[in-house]
Scaffold this motif. Structure first.
Motif, PDB file in Angstrom:
ATOM      1  N   PHE A 128       1.900  -4.296 -25.498  1.00 62.43           N
ATOM      2  CA  PHE A 128       0.844  -4.753 -24.587  1.00 62.43           C
ATOM      3  C   PHE A 128       1.221  -4.467 -23.139  1.00 62.43           C
ATOM      4  N   VAL A 129       2.486  -4.637 -22.791  1.00 63.33           N
ATOM      5  CA  VAL A 129       2.934  -4.326 -21.436  1.00 63.33           C
ATOM      6  C   VAL A 129       2.763  -2.833 -21.152  1.00 63.33           C
ATOM      7  N   LEU A 130       3.175  -1.991 -22.090  1.00 64.12           N
ATOM      8  CA  LEU A 130       3.035  -0.552 -21.903  1.00 64.12           C
ATOM      9  C   LEU A 130       1.570  -0.143 -21.833  1.00 64.12           C
ATOM     10  N   GLY A 131       0.767  -0.645 -22.775  1.00 65.30           N
ATOM     11  CA  GLY A 131      -0.643  -0.259 -22.824  1.00 65.30           C
ATOM     12  C   GLY A 131      -1.423  -0.744 -21.617  1.00 65.30           C
ATOM     13  N   LEU A 132      -1.238  -2.015 -21.252  1.00 64.93           N
ATOM     14  CA  LEU A 132      -1.972  -2.557 -20.110  1.00 64.93           C
ATOM     15  C   LEU A 132      -1.515  -1.914 -18.807  1.00 64.93           C
ATOM     16  N   GLY A 133      -0.212  -1.705 -18.663  1.00 69.98           N
ATOM     17  CA  GLY A 133       0.278  -1.052 -17.449  1.00 69.98           C
ATOM     18  C   GLY A 133      -0.257   0.356 -17.303  1.00 69.98           C
ATOM     19  N   LEU A 134      -0.282   1.114 -18.406  1.00 70.72           N
ATOM     20  CA  LEU A 134      -0.815   2.477 -18.355  1.00 70.72           C
ATOM     21  C   LEU A 134      -2.308   2.478 -18.079  1.00 70.72           C
ATOM     22  N   ALA A 214       3.244  -6.665 -16.795  1.00 66.74           N
ATOM     23  CA  ALA A 214       2.389  -5.476 -16.805  1.00 66.74           C
ATOM     24  C   ALA A 214       2.281  -4.815 -15.427  1.00 66.74           C
ATOM     25  N   PRO A 215       2.214  -5.572 -14.318  1.00 68.83           N
ATOM     26  CA  PRO A 215       2.173  -4.897 -13.008  1.00 68.83           C
ATOM     27  C   PRO A 215       3.393  -4.020 -12.728  1.00 68.83           C
ATOM     28  N   PHE A 216       4.559  -4.408 -13.236  1.00 71.18           N
ATOM     29  CA  PHE A 216       5.743  -3.555 -13.069  1.00 71.18           C
ATOM     30  C   PHE A 216       5.538  -2.223 -13.778  1.00 71.18           C
ATOM     31  N   ALA A 217       5.030  -2.276 -15.015  1.00 69.99           N
ATOM     32  CA  ALA A 217       4.752  -1.032 -15.735  1.00 69.99           C
ATOM     33  C   ALA A 217       3.678  -0.227 -15.018  1.00 69.99           C
ATOM     34  N   PHE A 218       2.703  -0.910 -14.455  1.00 70.72           N
ATOM     35  CA  PHE A 218       1.639  -0.223 -13.717  1.00 70.72           C
ATOM     36  C   PHE A 218       2.188   0.577 -12.544  1.00 70.72           C
ATOM     37  N   VAL A 219       3.094  -0.011 -11.773  1.00 71.52           N
ATOM     38  CA  VAL A 219       3.654   0.672 -10.606  1.00 71.52           C
ATOM     39  C   VAL A 219       4.419   1.924 -11.036  1.00 71.52           C
TER      40      VAL A 219
END
Length: 338
Positions: A128-134, A214-219
């Motif tokens: 979920f972290v990977l998917g939401l961040g992407l 998730a914001p960390f993955a987003f950045v």
């Protein structure tokens, strides 16, 4: 570069790593094989209470710690080998439950209960972290310049908030008479007690972790999207590739090193989760391995701490992290050699 120059640059970092990382780890490892206990002695203590004619005296035997010249208790250290590890793993309780193949009894032991939740918490939140961040990165990358700034700022807010404060914010929405709990009670026309339901608390803890990380993955993904080869994307468009096909066959392969990097960071961080247990007060329902180590360090009624058990729990936690990181590190090493 001369060795003297190299040593001047690297020496301070190596010294600090040995002082603050290697030495504490060696100390914890040694403490896990030995038990330090105070020395006790028994004494007869006479207690007298005043009476009308004669006082009443009673004599009882009490166990008291032996004090040194400075007034502090005298302690003794014994080498116990793997006894602390066996104690943390459950000892005879675990052996009997394993012989009977009784998973319910195994999960009643603190270590295995904490391990079950920690693994579930780590592995469920990762995709979920990977998917939401992407997803956020792709949306922001395709947005107009006018809205990119505000969207990036809003997306980073959960990551900026202190972890305990963020957990308490989610908790206040659902626990007791929280706003969302009241709405759910009105919607379903029933009384809800989310804090009393272990699975509901576990879901909230996972939701908070995804919302916070998730914001960390987003950045990271957003920075990676700026380096995607535009000629390759244009060639894919000319060949008739859809958005999903361009994302799957062009963008994601390009971001794969970043995906592995985020996976490594998340596995290390989530496996050592602690703030969620404190923020959601889930000690009686869901605990993590990191909280179990902290619990061993809490003094009992006599002021004693289970240093040996805490050290064994910390070493087992570190071993678990190494096992989880083995697959991503192996892929990273293979890609590096390639």
């Amino acid at each position: 570069m001369k060795f003297k120059t190299f040593a001047m640059f690297v020496g301070p970092s190596v010294f600090l790593m040995l002082l603050f990382i290697a030495f504490p780890l060696i100390t914890v490892l040694i403490n896990s094989f030995q038990v330090t206990q105070p020395v006790f002695t028994t004494q007869e203590i006479e207690t007298c209470t005043p009476g009308f004619l004669t006082q009443t005296c009673t004599t009882e035997v009490k166990t008291i710690p032996v004090l040194g010249d400075d007034g502090s208790p005298i302690t003794t250290t014994q080498w116990v080998g793997l006894s602390s590890y066996a104690n943390v793993l459950g000892g005879d309780r675990f052996t009997r439950a394993l012989a009977d193949l009784n998973m319910g009894a195994i999960l009643q032991i603190d270590f295995w209960k904490a391990l079950r939740f920690t693994l579930t918490f780590t592995l469920v939140t990762l995709p979920f972290v990977l998917g939401l961040g992407l997803a956020i990165a792709v949306v922001v990358n395709n947005a107009t310049k006018a809205v990119k700034g505000p969207v990036i700022f809003i997306s980073l807010l959960p990551f900026i908030i202190t972890p305990v404060i963020g957990a308490l914010s989610i908790r206040w929405l659902f626990y007791g008479d929280g706003i969302l709990t009241v709405w759910l009670e009105l919607w379903f026309d029933t009384d809800l007690s989310i804090a009393a339901n272990g699975w509901a608390v576990e879901f909230l803890m996972m939701f908070y972790r995804i919302w916070h990380v998730a914001p960390f993955a987003f950045v990271i993904f957003y920075a990676g999207l700026q380096t995607v080869n535009q000629d390759t994307l244009e060639s894919a468009i000319i060949d008739g590739a859809s958005r999903w096909e361009r994302l799957r066959f062009v963008v994601i392969p390009h971001l794969m090193p970043l995906i592995v990097f985020i996976t490594l960071i998340h596995l290390m961080d989530a496996y050592r989760a602690f703030e969620e247990v404190i923020g959601f007060s889930s000690e009686s329902q869901r605990i993590t391995l990191q909280y179990l180590t902290y619990d061993y360090l809490r003094p009992d009624d006599a002021g004693n701490r289970q240093i040996s058990s805490a050290s064994a729990s910390a070493m087992l936690t570190m071993i678990g992290v190494v096992i989880l990181l083995a697959a991503p590190l192996r892929r990273t090493w293979r890609d590096h050699r390639g």
